[in-house]
Design a protein around this motif. Structure first.
Motif, PDB file in Angstrom:
ATOM      1  N   SER A 180       0.848  -1.190   0.000  1.00 27.15           N
ATOM      2  CA  SER A 180       0.000   0.000   0.000  1.00 27.15           C
ATOM      3  C   SER A 180       0.887   1.245   0.000  1.00 27.15           C
ATOM      4  O   SER A 180       1.971   1.232   0.579  1.00 27.15           O
ATOM      5  N   CYS A 181       0.412   2.315  -0.628  1.00 20.40           N
ATOM      6  CA  CYS A 181       1.225   3.533  -0.761  1.00 20.40           C
ATOM      7  C   CYS A 181       1.839   3.929   0.580  1.00 20.40           C
ATOM      8  O   CYS A 181       1.148   4.129   1.574  1.00 20.40           O
ATOM      9  N   SER A 184       0.867   7.358   2.311  1.00 20.41           N
ATOM     10  CA  SER A 184      -0.375   7.359   3.079  1.00 20.41           C
ATOM     11  C   SER A 184      -0.290   6.458   4.298  1.00 20.41           C
ATOM     12  O   SER A 184      -0.872   6.766   5.342  1.00 20.41           O
ATOM     13  N   SER A 185       0.406   5.353   4.155  1.00 19.65           N
ATOM     14  CA  SER A 185       0.412   4.417   5.281  1.00 19.65           C
ATOM     15  C   SER A 185       1.286   4.932   6.433  1.00 19.65           C
ATOM     16  O   SER A 185       0.993   4.684   7.600  1.00 19.65           O
ATOM     17  N   CYS A 188      -0.497   6.881   8.954  1.00 22.77           N
ATOM     18  CA  CYS A 188      -1.335   6.025   9.811  1.00 22.77           C
ATOM     19  C   CYS A 188      -0.483   5.442  10.935  1.00 22.77           C
ATOM     20  O   CYS A 188      -0.944   5.314  12.071  1.00 22.77           O
ATOM     21  N   SER A 212      -5.332   5.660  -1.679  1.00 26.07           N
ATOM     22  CA  SER A 212      -4.846   5.342  -0.334  1.00 26.07           C
ATOM     23  C   SER A 212      -5.015   6.535   0.599  1.00 26.07           C
ATOM     24  O   SER A 212      -5.257   6.372   1.800  1.00 26.07           O
ATOM     25  N   SER A 213      -4.919   7.740   0.026  1.00 21.59           N
ATOM     26  CA  SER A 213      -5.068   8.917   0.897  1.00 21.59           C
ATOM     27  C   SER A 213      -6.538   9.178   1.229  1.00 21.59           C
ATOM     28  O   SER A 213      -6.840   9.908   2.170  1.00 21.59           O
ATOM     29  N   MET A 215      -8.317   6.611   2.024  1.00 25.20           N
ATOM     30  CA  MET A 215      -8.530   5.616   3.079  1.00 25.20           C
ATOM     31  C   MET A 215      -7.808   5.944   4.379  1.00 25.20           C
ATOM     32  O   MET A 215      -8.253   5.530   5.450  1.00 25.20           O
ATOM     33  N   ASN A 216      -6.688   6.651   4.300  1.00 26.23           N
ATOM     34  CA  ASN A 216      -5.950   6.876   5.552  1.00 26.23           C
ATOM     35  C   ASN A 216      -6.616   7.948   6.423  1.00 26.23           C
ATOM     36  O   ASN A 216      -6.347   8.039   7.613  1.00 26.23           O
TER      37      ASN A 216
END
Ligand code: SF4
Ligand code: SF4
Lengths: 512, 400
Positions: A180-181, A184-185, A188, A212-213, A215-216
Motif C-alpha cells: 500500500s502507498c 499514506s500508510s 497512519c 490510499s489517501s 482511506m488513511n
C-alpha cells in the motif's frame, strides 16, 4: 560480503554512511559562501530549540519524527553537493527557506501541542491533511494552519533515511499490506503510535492525491479527536461540470472552520493571500521560462523541495516565499543573460517524473556528479500553477478548488491518463534529452501506466529510465540499488562512461 | 440435496463473457454496455435497446500483456480485464461506462482508449468517465446525478439514439426492480437455518443476473425461484458455521465454494459483484424524477469504502453487523484483492474493530483474481471455522 571502501570523492565520508569527516572543498570562493550560508542554516535550526526549550526538549524525547531534524544540516549538504557559483547561492537560499518554514511550522506545532500542557494556540489551529493547500486560512487572520504529512514522515525521512520506516513498520504490523502507498500508510503509523500532536480546533481531511489517501483519513481522524470535515475534491477535474460540486465543497469547508472556531471569513484578508499566492506562482512560471536555457543555474533538489513544500508552507501565507523567489529569479536571469554556466558537467538534460524517494531526495545530485545528468525540470513541480481571481469571490473559490484538485502528485495521477502523459510535452518544453522516472513501487497511479509510457518513449526515441524505490523504506530498495539501476542504464543504453567512478558503487545504507 | 436445475447452465454461462444469452441479445440488435463498478447504476444500462454486462475475465490465466502495461504491482482484476480486452474479448461492446473511483480499475478502462481497443470492430464504441462523489451531502448527490446524465445518458442518446427520457427510465426501473425482487427472494432462503440453497449457488445466480441480458436471464431466475420453493434441503444442515463474505471485487464462485467446502456457509454477499447491496429495489419518491431517484439510491445503498464521511465509514461496519444479525451469521470474512488500496485499509480496519466493537469475529484474506494457492486458503478458512465453532460451543449453541 566484504565492506565497500570509499575512494575518490567519497573518501571524505565514513564507510557505509553519508556522514563526512570534513566539508567538501569547492574552491576558495564557493567554500566561503558555503561556510557562511551553512552557519545561517545552523542558526535557523537552532531557533527550534530557542523558541520554547522546555516543549522542544519534551517533543524531542517523545516524538520519533522529531529527532531527525537534528540531522537537517547534513540533509542540506547532501542536496547541494553539486552546486557551485550562483547555483550554490540559490541552493542555499532555497534550503534556508525550507528550513525556516519547517522550523516555524514545528514551533507552531510545539506551542499548540496540548500533550505538553494547555495553551492558547491549539484552538486557533486548523489542520490540513496531506497535499491540501492551506490557502483558505488567509481568510482567517486570527487562525493558524498546520499541514500534517510533510513533517512527520516525508521531511523526517529526508533528514534521516531510517526515520519513516519506523512508522510503516507499525502500520504493517497492524495488518496493512506493505504494497500500500507508503506515503499514506506512514501517517497512519504516526497516528496509531500516538505520535500525532494533540492539537487543533478542527481538521480538514483530504482525498488527495489518490485512493490510499482517501482511506488513511479515517485513521487520522479517529486519532486526532477534533471535529473534522472530509475532503471530497472531484477526481475528473478537467470536466467543467465538476465545478459546482468542487466550489460547494470549498464553501462548506469555510463554513465548517467558522463554526468550529467562531471566526468569520475575511474576504479582504483572503484576497491579500491570493495576491501573494499569485505572485509566487508568477515567479515560478518565469523560472520555468528560464529553465529552458542551458544556463539555468538552479540545482534540481532544492528546487524540487521548495516547490513541493511551497504548497504546504506558503500558498500565499508566507511572505518570505515570494521574496526568496524574486531573489532567485534575479540570479537566474543574470546567469541566462550573461551566459554564465554553473552546471558545466551537464551532458544530458533530464526531466524527472514520479514521486521522488523521501530517503533519497538527493538522487539528482548524485546523477549530476557521477554522470553529468542535470535535472532541469520536475514533472511534480508543474502542479498547482493556476492563477486565482483576486477580486471575484466565486471565481476565487473555484481557484481554491483547483488548487486542491491539482495538488502535487494529484495533478498528474488522477483525472485522466492525458495528465500523466503531459510528461512528454514537458520533456519537449524544457529541451530535455532524457527522462528519469522515479518508480515508486507502491504508487498504483503511475505503475498502471508503465507500458504506455515506455511505448511512447520508444516510439519517440526518448531515453527513459525507471528508478524503482519504496518512497519511505530504504531497506526495501536501498539507495545503492537505485544508483545501480541508473548505472546500468547509462552503461548499456546510453553507452556512457561515468564522470566520477568513485560514485558508481558505494555504501550509504547506514545512518542519515 | 438434489442439484439445482440450472446450476450447470449458469456455470456454463459464466465461462465466457460473450455467452449464448449475450449472443442472442446482440442478434436482436441490442447494445452491450460494459461496466465494472457499483457507481455506474446497472439500471441505466438496461434502458430499452441496451443491456448491461459487468466486466469479468473468465478464462484469463495469463496476464502477460496487461502486466506489461500496468505492471505486476496492480490489482489483478484490473489487469485481467485489460488482458481480455486486448485479446478482443469485449469487442462486442458498444460502450464502456467507467468511473474514476478505483484508480487501477479506471486505468484499466483508460487503456481501452489509449490502445484503441474495440474501436476496430465498432467505430462508435466509446468509453465514458463519471466523477463520483466521496460524501453523501446533497450537493454531492446532485453532482453525481449531473455526471450520470452527462456521461451515461447523454452519451447513449447522442451516439446511439437511446431513449433516455424520464418515462424510459421509469420503465427501466420497473424491470430492474422485478429482477431485484426475484434475486432477493432467492437470496432470502439463505436466512433459513437449513436452507435449500448454498452460498455458491447463490453466487452463480447473482453473477448471471449481472452478466447476462436481463430479459433473457429472467425466465431462468423465475424458474429457479419456483424450484427453490419446493427444493428439499438435506435433513441436517451441511455447514458448521455461517459467515458474511465482504470485500472488494469477487466474481469467482469457486472462491465461495472453497469457503463452503471448509464448512462455512456464505449467507450474505457484501462484496463488489454481490447482491448486498445491488439487488434493492429503486423507489421513486414523490416529486422525484427517475434520475433523481437513481442517483439517490446508488449513493444511499453504496457500501464502498471510498466514501469518507463518518456516517458511511461507521455505517459500513453497522451494515455488516446488521447483515450478520439478519442472516444469523457467526462471523465475517473480509476478502481483499492483492494491491487493492480501498479494501486493504477496510479489511485491516474490520479486523481491528469488528470483533471488539461489534461483537462479530472477523477474518481477513488477501486474494488474487485467480486463486492458485487454494490449499493455503482452505487451511485458513478451516482454522476460522474451528474458531467460530469454539465460540459457539462456549455460548452453548449447536453446530450447524
Ligand atoms: S470497491 Fe468501490 S470503487 Fe472498487 S469496484 Fe467496488 S464499488 Fe467500485
Ligand atoms: S478489487 Fe479493489 S483495486 Fe481491484 S478494481 Fe476493485 S476496488 Fe479496484
Amino acid at each position: 560480503m566484504a565492506e565497500k571502501k570509499n575512494f575518490g570523492s567519497r573518501k571524505r565520508f565514513y564507510n557505509g554512511y553519508e556522514l563526512a569527516r570534513y566539508r567538501k572543498w569547492k574552491g576558495f570562493k564557493d567554500s566561503w559562501v558555503d561556510f557562511k550560508e551553512w552557519l545561517k542554516e545552523k542558526k535557523i535550526s537552532g531557533e527550534l530549540l530557542k523558541a520554547d526549550p522546555v516543549r522542544a526538549f519534551k517533543a524531542l524525547t517523545y516524538y520519533h519524527w522529531m529527532a531527525p531534524y537534528l540531522g537537517s544540516g547534513s540533509m542540506v549538504d547532501r542536496t547541494i553537493d553539486d552546486a557551485h557559483g550562483e547555483a550554490l547561492l540559490i541552493a542555499h537560499k532555497y534550503m534556508q527557506f525550507l528550513l525556516k518554514s519547517n522550523v516555524e511550522a514545528l514551533i507552531k506545532i510545539l506551542k499548540s501541542d496540548e500533550r505538553f500542557g494547555e495553551n492558547e494556540y491549539s484552538k486557533k489551529t486548523v489542520i490540513f491533511e496531506q497535499d491540501a493547500s492551506p490557502i483558505l486560512i488567509g481568510g482567517f487572520p486570527n487562525l493558524q494552519n498546520a499541514v500534517e504529512e510533510p513533517y512527520f514522515h516525508i521531511l523526517a525521512t529526508a533528514n534521516d533515511q531510517h526515520a519513516g520506516h519506523y512508522f510503516t513498520d507499525i502500520i504493517d504490523s497492524y495488518g496493512l499490506p506493505s504494497d500500500s502507498c507508503r506515503n499514506s500508510s506512514a501517517i497512519c503509523g504516526v497516528a496509531i503510535d500516538d505520535q500525532l500532536p494533540y492539537y487543533g480546533a478542527c481538521l480538514i481531511t483530504s482525498n488527495a492525491p489518490c485512493d490510499s489517501s482517501v482511506m488513511n483519513s479515517s485513521i487520522v481522524e479517529r486519532r486526532l479527536k477534533v471535529p473534522s470535515i472530509q475532503g471530497c475534491t472531484p477526481m475528473r477535474w478537467k470536466d467543467e461540470d465538476t465545478r459546482e460540486y468542487a466550489v460547494a465543497h470549498v464553501k462548506e469547508v469555510i463554513k465548517f472552520i467558522e463554526d468550529c472556531t467562531g471566526e468569520t471569513f475575511d474576504w479582504d484578508a483572503f484576497f491579500e493571500t491570493v495576491r501573494q499566492y499569485n505572485e509566487e506562482t508568477r515567479i515560478q512560471h518565469e523560472l520555468w521560462e528560464l529553465a529552458k536555457s542551458p544556463y539555468y543555474p538552479v540545482p534540481s533538489v532544492p528546487n524540487l523541495l521548495y516547490r513541493s513544500f511551497q504548497l504546504s508552507f506558503s500558498s500565499g501565507l508566507n511572505k518570505e516565499c515570494a521574496k526568496i523567489g524574486r531573489e532567485m529569479l534575479e540570479i537566474c536571469e543574470k546567469c541566462v543573460r550573461e551566459k554564465i554556466n554553473v552546471r558545466p558537467k551537464t551532458r544530458y538534460r533530464t526531466l524527472v517524473c514520479g514521486a521522488p524517494s523521501s530517503y533519497y531526495m538527493h538522487f539528482s545530485t548524485w546523477m549530476y556528479e557521477c554522470w553529468g545528468v542535470n535535472t532541469v525540470a520536475v514533472l511534480n513541480n508543474m502542479s498547482h500553477h493556476e492563477f486565482i481571481s483576486e477580486d471575484d469571490k466565486e471565481e476565487a473559490l473555484w481557484g481554491v478548488a483547483q488548487l486542491w484538485e491539482q495538488a502535487i502528485m494529484r495533478r498528474h495521477l488522477v483525472g485522466g491518463y492525458e495528465n500523466l502523459l503531459e510528461m512528454f510535452e514537458e520533456y519537449e518544453r524544457f529541451n530535455c534529452d532524457m527522462i528519469v522516472f522515479y518508480d515508486d513501487i507502491t504508487c498504483k497511479g503511475s505503475k498502471s501506466m508503465t507500458g504506455m509510457i515506455q511505448d511512447i518513449a520508444n516510439e519517440r526515441n526518448i531515453p527513459l529510465v525507471w528508478i524503482s524505490h519504496d518512497l519511505i523504506d530504504p531497506r526495501a530498495i536501498p539507495r545503492n540499488e537505485m544508483r545501480k539501476q541508473f548505472n546500468d542504464f547509462m552503461f548499456s543504453v546510453m553507452n556512457e562512461k561515468p564522470l566520477d567512478e568513485s560514485l558508481l558503487d558505494f555504501d550509504d545504507s547506514k545512518g542519515w | 440435496m438434489r442439484d439445482l436445475r440450472y446450476r450447470v447452465y449458469f456455470e456454463n454461462l459464466l465461462e465466457e463473457v460473450k455467452n449464448e444469452l449475450v449472443d442472442k441479445a446482440l442478434e436482436d440488435g441490442k447494445l452491450a454496455l460494459g461496466y465494472s463498478c457499483y457507481y455506474i447504476p446497472e439500471v441505466l444500462m438496461n434502458l430499452d435497446g441496451c443491456f448491461s454486462v459487468r466486466l469479468r475475465a473468465p478464462g484469463v490465466a495469463d496476464t502477460a500483456i496487461a502486466t506489461y502495461y500496468m505492471s505486476e504491482k496492480t490489482c489483478m482484476y484490473s489487469r485481467s480485464i485489460l488482458e481480455l480486452a486486448i485479446e478482443g474479448g469485449y469487442n462486442f461492446f458498444s460502450a464502456l461506462l467507467s468511473t474514476e473511483t478505483c484508480g487501477m480499475m479506471h486505468r484499466s478502462h483508460e487503456h481501452f482508449e489509449m490502445l484503441d481497443l474495440v474501436k476496430e470492430q465498432n467505430e462508435k464504441f466509446f468509453v465514458s468517465h463519471v466523477d463520483a462523489p466521496f460524501v453523501t451531502k446533497d450537493y454531492a448527490v446532485k453532482h453525481y446525478e449531473k455526471q450520470l446524465k452527462k456521461h451515461v445518458l447523454d452519451r447513449l442518446n447522442e451516439v446511439y439514439g437511446v431513449d433516455v427520457s424520464d418515462e424510459a427510465l421509469r420503465k427501466a426501473i420497473e424491470k430492474h426492480n422485478e429482477l431485484c425482487r426475484i434475486v432477493t427472494e432467492i437470496g432470502n432462503y439463505r436466512k433459513l437455518s437449513n436452507p435449500p440453497l448454498t452460498g455458491y449457488e447463490f453466487h452463480l445466480i447473482e453473477l448471471v443476473s449481472e452478466c447476462c441480458p436481463h430479459d433473457l436471464i429472467m425466465p431462468y431466475l423465475k424458474e429457479t425461484l419456483e424450484e427453490l420453493k419446493t427444493r428439499v434441503a438435506d435433513k441436517d444442515p451441511w455447514y458448521r458455521v455461517r459467515v458474511v463474505l465482504a470485500g472488494g471485487e469477487n466474481d469467482d464462485p469457486d472462491f465461495t465454494k472453497l469457503i463452503e467446502d471448509s464448512g462455512a456457509f456464505v449467507v450474505a454477499d457484501r462484496y463488489c459483484f454481490g447482491s448486498l447491496p445491488g439487488r434493492e429495489e429503486i423507489e421513486i419518491r414523490d416529486g422525484e424524477t427517475a434520475l433523481n431517484a437513481i442517483a439517490r439510491h446508488y449513493i444511499d445503498t453504496n457500501e464502498c469504502p471510498r466514501f469518507m464521511n463518518p456516517e458511511k465509514v461507521h455505517g459500513r461496519k453497522q451494515y455488516l453487523k446488521k447483515l450478520a444479525e439478519d442472516y444469523n451469521a457467526d462471523g465475517l470474512i473480509v476478502q481483499q484483492m492483492k494491491f487493492c488500496e480501498y479494501w486493504e485499509y477496510e479489511r485491516m480496519y474490520c479486523q481491528q474493530v469488528m470483533e471488539s466493537d461489534y461483537g462479530l469475529p472477523c477474518m481477513g484474506i488477501e486474494k488474487e483474481y485467480i486463486n492458485t494457492s487454494t490449499g493455503q486458503l482452505r487451511t485458513r478458512f478451516q482454522a476460522f471455522v474451528e474458531a467460530l465453532e469454539l465460540k459457539k460451543t462456549e455460548r452453548g449453541e449447536q453446530h450447524g
